[in-house]
Scaffold this motif. Structure first.
Motif, PDB file in Angstrom:
ATOM      1  N   MET A  19      -2.121  18.107 -15.762  1.00  0.00           N
ATOM      2  CA  MET A  19      -1.031  18.943 -15.262  1.00  0.00           C
ATOM      3  C   MET A  19      -0.348  18.283 -14.070  1.00  0.00           C
ATOM      4  O   MET A  19       0.871  18.252 -13.995  1.00  0.00           O
ATOM      5  N   ALA A  44       4.655  25.277 -16.102  1.00  0.00           N
ATOM      6  CA  ALA A  44       3.522  24.742 -15.344  1.00  0.00           C
ATOM      7  C   ALA A  44       3.784  24.779 -13.849  1.00  0.00           C
ATOM      8  O   ALA A  44       2.908  25.158 -13.063  1.00  0.00           O
ATOM      9  N   TYR A  92       3.060  17.377 -15.689  1.00  0.00           N
ATOM     10  CA  TYR A  92       3.790  18.635 -15.829  1.00  0.00           C
ATOM     11  C   TYR A  92       4.274  19.251 -14.523  1.00  0.00           C
ATOM     12  O   TYR A  92       5.353  19.820 -14.486  1.00  0.00           O
ATOM     13  N   ARG A 146       7.856  23.423 -20.756  1.00  0.00           N
ATOM     14  CA  ARG A 146       6.447  23.374 -20.348  1.00  0.00           C
ATOM     15  C   ARG A 146       6.322  22.946 -18.884  1.00  0.00           C
ATOM     16  O   ARG A 146       5.485  23.454 -18.153  1.00  0.00           O
ATOM     17  N   ARG A 147       7.143  22.011 -18.456  1.00  0.00           N
ATOM     18  CA  ARG A 147       7.113  21.580 -17.051  1.00  0.00           C
ATOM     19  C   ARG A 147       7.514  22.715 -16.123  1.00  0.00           C
ATOM     20  O   ARG A 147       6.917  22.920 -15.079  1.00  0.00           O
TER      21      ARG A 147
END
Length: 47
Positions: free
Chosen positions: A31, A7, A35, A3-4
């Motif tokens: 975010m 993102a 992230y 996910r990081r």
């Protein structure tokens, strides 16, 4: 970690708002804080 990475890439290629929407966050601050990986490489000319 996935996910990081997503993102960060979406933020760099499109926008923070799009990355936030894509990952299901209503507030882009989430975010930024959790992230988006910051680019920690420094330009040698700046250094």
């Amino acid at each position: 970690m996935f996910r990081r990475t997503v993102a960060t890439v979406v933020n760099e290629r499109a926008s923070l708002n799009f990355a936030s929407e894509l990952l299901g966050h209503t507030d882009p601050k989430v975010m930024i804080e959790h992230y988006i990986r910051r680019n920690e490489q420094m330009n040698p000319l700046t250094a």
